[in-house]
Structures are given as structure tokens and as C-alpha cells.
Design a protein around this motif. Structure first.
Motif, mmCIF file in Angstrom:
data_model
loop_
_atom_site.group_PDB
_atom_site.id
_atom_site.type_symbol
_atom_site.label_atom_id
_atom_site.label_comp_id
_atom_site.label_asym_id
_atom_site.label_seq_id
_atom_site.Cartn_x
_atom_site.Cartn_y
_atom_site.Cartn_z
ATOM 1 N N GLY A 51 46.366 35.870 40.996
ATOM 2 C CA GLY A 51 46.467 36.051 39.565
ATOM 3 C C GLY A 51 47.280 36.407 38.967
ATOM 4 O O GLY A 51 47.473 37.543 37.492
ATOM 5 N N GLY A 52 48.604 37.811 39.253
ATOM 6 C CA GLY A 52 49.296 39.308 38.863
ATOM 7 C C GLY A 52 48.019 39.856 38.161
ATOM 8 O O GLY A 52 47.247 39.891 39.321
ATOM 9 N N ALA A 53 48.785 40.889 37.681
ATOM 10 C CA ALA A 53 47.886 41.477 37.186
ATOM 11 C C ALA A 53 46.621 41.332 36.194
ATOM 12 O O ALA A 53 45.588 42.494 36.830
ATOM 13 N N GLU A 54 46.935 40.235 35.233
ATOM 14 C CA GLU A 54 45.762 40.495 34.717
ATOM 15 C C GLU A 54 44.289 39.889 36.198
ATOM 16 O O GLU A 54 43.004 39.683 35.770
ATOM 17 N N GLY A 55 44.419 38.444 36.817
ATOM 18 C CA GLY A 55 43.811 38.074 37.086
ATOM 19 C C GLY A 55 43.323 39.227 38.347
ATOM 20 O O GLY A 55 41.961 38.978 38.775
ATOM 21 N N LEU A 56 44.054 40.558 39.246
ATOM 22 C CA LEU A 56 44.018 41.000 40.135
ATOM 23 C C LEU A 56 42.839 42.612 39.333
ATOM 24 O O LEU A 56 41.755 42.577 39.383
ATOM 25 N N ALA A 57 43.141 42.123 37.684
ATOM 26 C CA ALA A 57 42.136 42.822 36.940
ATOM 27 C C ALA A 57 40.545 42.198 37.146
ATOM 28 O O ALA A 57 39.512 43.199 37.263
ATOM 29 N N ALA A 58 41.120 40.957 36.731
ATOM 30 C CA ALA A 58 38.691 40.195 36.565
ATOM 31 C C ALA A 58 38.688 40.514 38.093
ATOM 32 O O ALA A 58 37.759 40.717 38.347
ATOM 33 N N HIS A 59 39.937 40.393 38.912
ATOM 34 C CA HIS A 59 39.118 40.686 40.095
ATOM 35 C C HIS A 59 37.880 41.468 40.374
ATOM 36 O O HIS A 59 37.355 42.121 41.044
ATOM 37 N N LEU A 60 38.639 42.957 40.524
ATOM 38 C CA LEU A 60 38.554 44.232 40.304
ATOM 39 C C LEU A 60 37.009 44.722 39.532
ATOM 40 O O LEU A 60 36.478 44.858 40.551
ATOM 41 N N ARG A 61 36.550 43.431 38.146
ATOM 42 C CA ARG A 61 35.863 44.054 37.538
ATOM 43 C C ARG A 61 34.920 42.776 37.767
ATOM 44 O O ARG A 61 33.347 43.507 38.537
ATOM 45 N N ALA A 62 35.492 41.798 38.808
ATOM 46 C CA ALA A 62 34.145 40.878 39.346
ATOM 47 C C ALA A 62 33.719 41.583 40.539
ATOM 48 O O ALA A 62 32.017 40.820 40.156
ATOM 49 N N ALA A 63 33.836 42.018 41.319
ATOM 50 C CA ALA A 63 33.415 42.440 42.484
ATOM 51 C C ALA A 63 33.538 44.363 42.553
ATOM 52 O O ALA A 63 32.803 44.105 43.555
ATOM 53 N N ARG A 64 33.222 44.439 41.292
ATOM 54 C CA ARG A 64 32.491 46.114 40.716
ATOM 55 C C ARG A 64 33.333 46.930 41.761
ATOM 56 O O ARG A 64 32.695 47.903 43.000
ATOM 57 N N ILE A 65 34.929 46.203 42.354
ATOM 58 C CA ILE A 65 35.180 47.723 42.908
ATOM 59 C C ILE A 65 35.941 49.163 42.414
ATOM 60 O O ILE A 65 35.695 49.437 41.427
ATOM 61 N N ASP A 66 35.313 50.069 43.625
ATOM 62 C CA ASP A 66 35.304 51.658 43.105
ATOM 63 C C ASP A 66 36.473 52.029 43.040
ATOM 64 O O ASP A 66 36.563 52.814 42.684
ATOM 65 N N ARG A 67 36.770 51.691 44.508
ATOM 66 C CA ARG A 67 37.932 52.238 44.463
ATOM 67 C C ARG A 67 39.633 51.118 44.915
ATOM 68 O O ARG A 67 39.122 49.952 45.922
#
Length: 247
Positions: A51-67
Motif C-alpha cells: 500500500g505504498g509509503a503509508e502502507g509500508l510505514a504501518a507494516h513496519l510499526r505493526a511488525a515491530r521492524i528494527d531495520r
């Protein structure tokens, strides 16, 4: 450490293999899904956009991505832009792997252009035999120059994407040996090669072959990408992650 790798390149696959050997890392390789049958990978794979930049940002937060590591193709400008925006929004450190572009060597005859459409125009009016290696998604641009004879190599079938009178399709996946590339061009009577400046060793054989045969190359320049921290290879990414490379 939770790591998300935006992949689709040899560097991404190499990095995935190295990371898979470390049990303390939780990593996923994300592919855009442009290839119907992607090669097996050493890490869990997710396929498709988020889902573009917004969707990726949401995924990074939800998956608790560190890098986050952008190891996409040099011409995947939109994905790289989305990665930079998303990483900043989610406050996740981002690294890009950007392999060096090819540079002219003695004997090269290049016409550099800014897009595949410009490459088709640069072929000129006189009919020529053209070896096209820009990927299936952009071959349609050459329909604007139907007078030429086209040899098109893609991973996926062209499936009517290029409607021209004279078309020979080759389906193959690199790496490609320079000697084999030279033989291929000679057998088909190629007059000019069209390539994106992807860089790297896997597909550099065609550039060396054109040089040996004295053939001109229409070279599509790379698009601009965001100014983010970057390295040139998987080994550099491992150092950034603080991981010691192993055999």
C-alpha cells in the motif's frame, strides 16, 4: 533484531542467505511479485505490495521492524522512494544496497537516454536488428518503432506486450556469460543492444559482448533515488547490521 529486506536482486538473495545462518535474527524478504515463479530464498518471503509509503510505514510499526534494507533493482525508483518515506515516518533505520552502475570502457559506443521510450526513438528510422534486454514490463515502448527486427529476452513471456511484425523471444534468467552473449548476438545478426544500466556482474556479459563485436549500445540511465545511507553490496549491509560474514 527484526529485519525487513525489500528484495528482488542478487544482493538481496545473498544477504538473505547470510542472515538465515544467524538464529538471533528474525528477517523477512519482501518481493514485489513481478515474477510469477521467483527463485527459492533462504528466508521467509512475502509477495506483493503493502500500500505504498503509508502502507509500508504501518507494516513496519505493526511488525515491530528494527531495520529496513532496500535491496531492490536500481530501476525500482518508486519502491525506493516509498521505503525512504516509510522508514522516516516509522522511525526505522534504513539502508539501501546500490550496486555501482556500469561505466564506459575503451571500445564502448553508447548512446545514453533517460527512458525506455527514448531508447526506442534513439534506434532511428532505418530498420535494424535490436537486442532488447529491458524486462517485460517496458518492452511495449518499442511498438513505436515497428520497422526494426526485435530479439527480446525476458524472464516472463512477453504475451503480446510487444506487437511488432518481427519478434523473436528468448526466455532466460541470468547470469549470462560474455562468450555466450557474443555467440547469441552473432547468430541473430544483432545490430544494436538496448539495456538499462543495471550494473553488476550477472548481466554485464552482454555489454562485454557488444564491445567485442563493435556493436553500439543504447543505454538507459538510472532514475534518481532518495539520498539515504547506502552500501554497494551485501557484505556492506552485514557490516551495517553488525553481523560478521561467514562462509
Amino acid at each position: 533484531m527484526r529485519i525487513l529486506i525489500l528484495g528482488g536482486t542478487g544482493e538481496a538473495a545473498e544477504l538473505a542467505r547470510a542472515i538465515s545462518r544467524d538464529p538471533d535474527l528474525d528477517a523477512t524478504l519482501s518481493l514485489a511479485g513481478r515474477t510469477a515463479a521467483p527463485q527459492p530464498q533462504a528466508l521467509p518471503v512475502r509477495i506483493g505490495g503493502v500500500g505504498g509509503a503509508e502502507g509500508l510505514a504501518a507494516h513496519l510499526r505493526a511488525a515491530r521492524i528494527d531495520r529496513l534494507i532496500d535491496a531492490t533493482h536500481p530501476f525500482a525508483a518508486r519502491i525506493s522512494a516509498n521505503a525512504a518515506t516509510a522508514a522516516e515516518a516509522a522511525r526505522v533505520p534504513l539502508l539501501a544496497i546500490r550496486r555501482p552502475a556500469w561505466t564506459r570502457e575503451f571500445g564502448d559506443t553508447w548512446t545514453e537516454v533517460g527512458s525506455v521510450a527514448e531508447a526506442a526513438e534513439a534506434l532511428g528510422e532505418a530498420p535494424r536488428t535490436v537486442f532488447v534486454t529491458v524486462g517485460r514490463n517496458e518492452v511495449a515502448a518499442f511498438a513505436a518503432a515497428p520497422q526494426h527486427r526485435y530479439l527480446v529476452r525476458t524472464i516472463e513471456p512477453v504475451d503480446g506486450a510487444l506487437a511488432v511484425p518481427h519478434l523473436v523471444e528468448i526466455r532466460a534468467r541470468g547470469p549470462y556469460d560474455a562468450a555466450a552473449e557474443e555467440g547469441l548476438m552473432a547468430r541473430h545478426g544483432v545490430d544494436v543492444l538496448v539495456s538499462k544500466n543495471a550494473g553488476g556482474a550477472a548481466t554485464a556479459g552482454k555489454i562485454a559482448a557488444a564491445r567485442r563485436l563493435g556493436l553500439p549500445v543504447v543505454m538507459v540511465r538510472r532514475p534518481e533515488k532518495p539520498a539515504v545511507e547506502s552500501v554497494t553490496d551485501a557484505a556492506g549491509a552485514l557490516r551495517w547490521l553488525g553481523i560478521r560474514a561467514s562462509g
